[in-house]
Design an enzyme around this catalytic site. Sequence first.
Site, PDB file in Angstrom:
ATOM      1  N   ASP A  20       0.821  -1.215   0.000  1.00  0.00           N
ATOM      2  CA  ASP A  20       0.000   0.000   0.000  1.00  0.00           C
ATOM      3  C   ASP A  20       0.856   1.267   0.000  1.00  0.00           C
ATOM      4  OD1 ASP A  20      -2.184  -1.798   0.295  1.00  0.00           O
ATOM      5  OD2 ASP A  20      -1.713  -1.894   2.421  1.00  0.00           O
ATOM      6  N   HIS A  50      -4.026  -2.892  -6.604  1.00  0.00           N
ATOM      7  CA  HIS A  50      -3.398  -1.717  -7.189  1.00  0.00           C
ATOM      8  C   HIS A  50      -4.453  -0.738  -7.663  1.00  0.00           C
ATOM      9  CE1 HIS A  50       0.668  -3.870  -8.127  1.00  0.00           C
ATOM     10  NE2 HIS A  50       0.448  -3.697  -6.845  1.00  0.00           N
TER      11      HIS A  50
HETATM   12  P1  IMP Z   1      -1.629 -13.225   2.641  1.00  0.00           P
HETATM   13  O1  IMP Z   1      -0.671 -12.692   1.646  1.00  0.00           O
HETATM   14  O2  IMP Z   1      -3.062 -13.110   2.245  1.00  0.00           O
HETATM   15  O3  IMP Z   1      -1.263 -14.637   3.102  1.00  0.00           O
HETATM   16  O4  IMP Z   1      -1.509 -12.321   3.957  1.00  0.00           O
HETATM   17  C1  IMP Z   1      -0.361 -12.317   4.791  1.00  0.00           C
HETATM   18  C2  IMP Z   1      -0.140 -10.920   5.355  1.00  0.00           C
HETATM   19  O5  IMP Z   1       0.258 -10.039   4.305  1.00  0.00           O
HETATM   20  C3  IMP Z   1      -1.384 -10.288   5.985  1.00  0.00           C
HETATM   21  O6  IMP Z   1      -0.958  -9.488   7.068  1.00  0.00           O
HETATM   22  C4  IMP Z   1      -1.925  -9.401   4.876  1.00  0.00           C
HETATM   23  O7  IMP Z   1      -2.681  -8.323   5.370  1.00  0.00           O
HETATM   24  C5  IMP Z   1      -0.633  -8.919   4.235  1.00  0.00           C
HETATM   25  N1  IMP Z   1      -0.802  -8.564   2.813  1.00  0.00           N
HETATM   26  C6  IMP Z   1      -0.837  -9.408   1.760  1.00  0.00           C
HETATM   27  N2  IMP Z   1      -0.958  -8.733   0.611  1.00  0.00           N
HETATM   28  C7  IMP Z   1      -0.986  -7.424   0.928  1.00  0.00           C
HETATM   29  C8  IMP Z   1      -1.067  -6.219   0.148  1.00  0.00           C
HETATM   30  O8  IMP Z   1      -1.136  -6.216  -1.086  1.00  0.00           O
HETATM   31  N3  IMP Z   1      -1.061  -5.048   0.842  1.00  0.00           N
HETATM   32  C9  IMP Z   1      -0.960  -5.013   2.196  1.00  0.00           C
HETATM   33  N4  IMP Z   1      -0.877  -6.106   2.961  1.00  0.00           N
HETATM   34  C10 IMP Z   1      -0.888  -7.315   2.337  1.00  0.00           C
HETATM   35 MG    MG Z   2      -2.037  -2.405  -2.471  1.00  0.00          MG
END
Ligand code: IMP
Ligand code: MG
Length: 338
Positions: A20, A50
């Site tokens: 982000d 995105h």
């Molecule tokens: P997962 O990738 O869904 O397994 O999530 C694992 C951790 O990464 C969690 O804390 C999510 O909130 C964080 N996370 C995964 N993708 C994003 C993203 O695109 N932006 C922000 N946090 C993310």
């Molecule tokens: Mg993002």
Amino acid sequence: MNNANNISCVDIVCGLAWGDEAKGKITSELVQKGTYDFVCRWAGGNNAGHTIYVDEKRYKTHIVPCGVFHNIPSIIGPGCVVHPESFIQEIQYLYENGFDTSYVKISPRAHVITEQHIQYDCNNLYSSIGTTRKGISACYADKALKKGQLCKDEPSLQEFIWDEILFGAVLCEGAQGFWLDLDKGNYPYNTSSTTIPYGACSLGFPPQKIRHLYGATKIYDTRSGNDPDFPEQLLDDLTLSKIVFLGKEYGVTTGRKRKVNWMNLNKLIHAIQVSGTTRVIVSKVDILQQLNLLKLYEGKILHTFDTYEQMKSYIIYVIRSKCPMVEKITFSSSPHNI
Ligand code: IMP
Ligand code: MG
């Protein structure tokens, strides 16, 4: 197979924080100005979100790289994971908005996210880790266990399978951020892929081809998902809540309110050094300016600045003295472009 000699240069956009960081904005601006032959994602799946502006109109994507908005071949690389149904929905959305989706290609070696992966994520990880519930970690686990399903074998993806050829100038679009990396992040609260730029080499080029490394961050830190480094009490902090509201800090993928904290300068410096960032972009400076909340952490010390100019100068001074490979530092207040 790809002949790496035909690749002239590679630029990479990576996140320096917890995702982000406005990577979408930076990538789409580079795509419009540059003359790239390919735009590629190297890691993650539709856990990413995105936000892209094209002709002042706002679009949201989760897995498709932003080259598609400008008729540039857009590759979902072998290190990515794809949920076919969500992918097809995104293709439909892009098609309905007038974009030529034949530019979108998926590596035959990318892995398929199945309903079982999503079920596992929802039942076992969401409540403790705060995942995005997209089945990301279970899919990567099956990949490592040699039980995975490859995109090339999935009927609904056939027309999108990439011939694995790259040439000319390549732009790589990072997802998530440095501190969510599988090896560098706060395990087990991190994601399950290599978010650090070296992971981009999995697309099929050697590190020597890398030209510019754009590192994206914000002037304050945000975290979606659980993380002991971002305690839940941050959500109750009235001052930080002002940043959540003015900065619209809600997840693109999950809609969750993000936890906000002051920039952790030491972590930023480490992320710049280890990622190899040569051009730093600090976004959303207008949010702290408007609220006149000018603070950052350096280790345990919380610095407070009298003016925005002082805060900016201090950040530049520390980056310049600790990261000699950085050529350029840009501060941005626009949500649309740099
Ligand atoms: P997962 O990738 O869904 O397994 O999530 C694992 C951790 O990464 C969690 O804390 C999510 O909130 C964080 N996370 C995964 N993708 C994003 C993203 O695109 N932006 C922000 N946090 C993310
Ligand atoms: Mg993002």
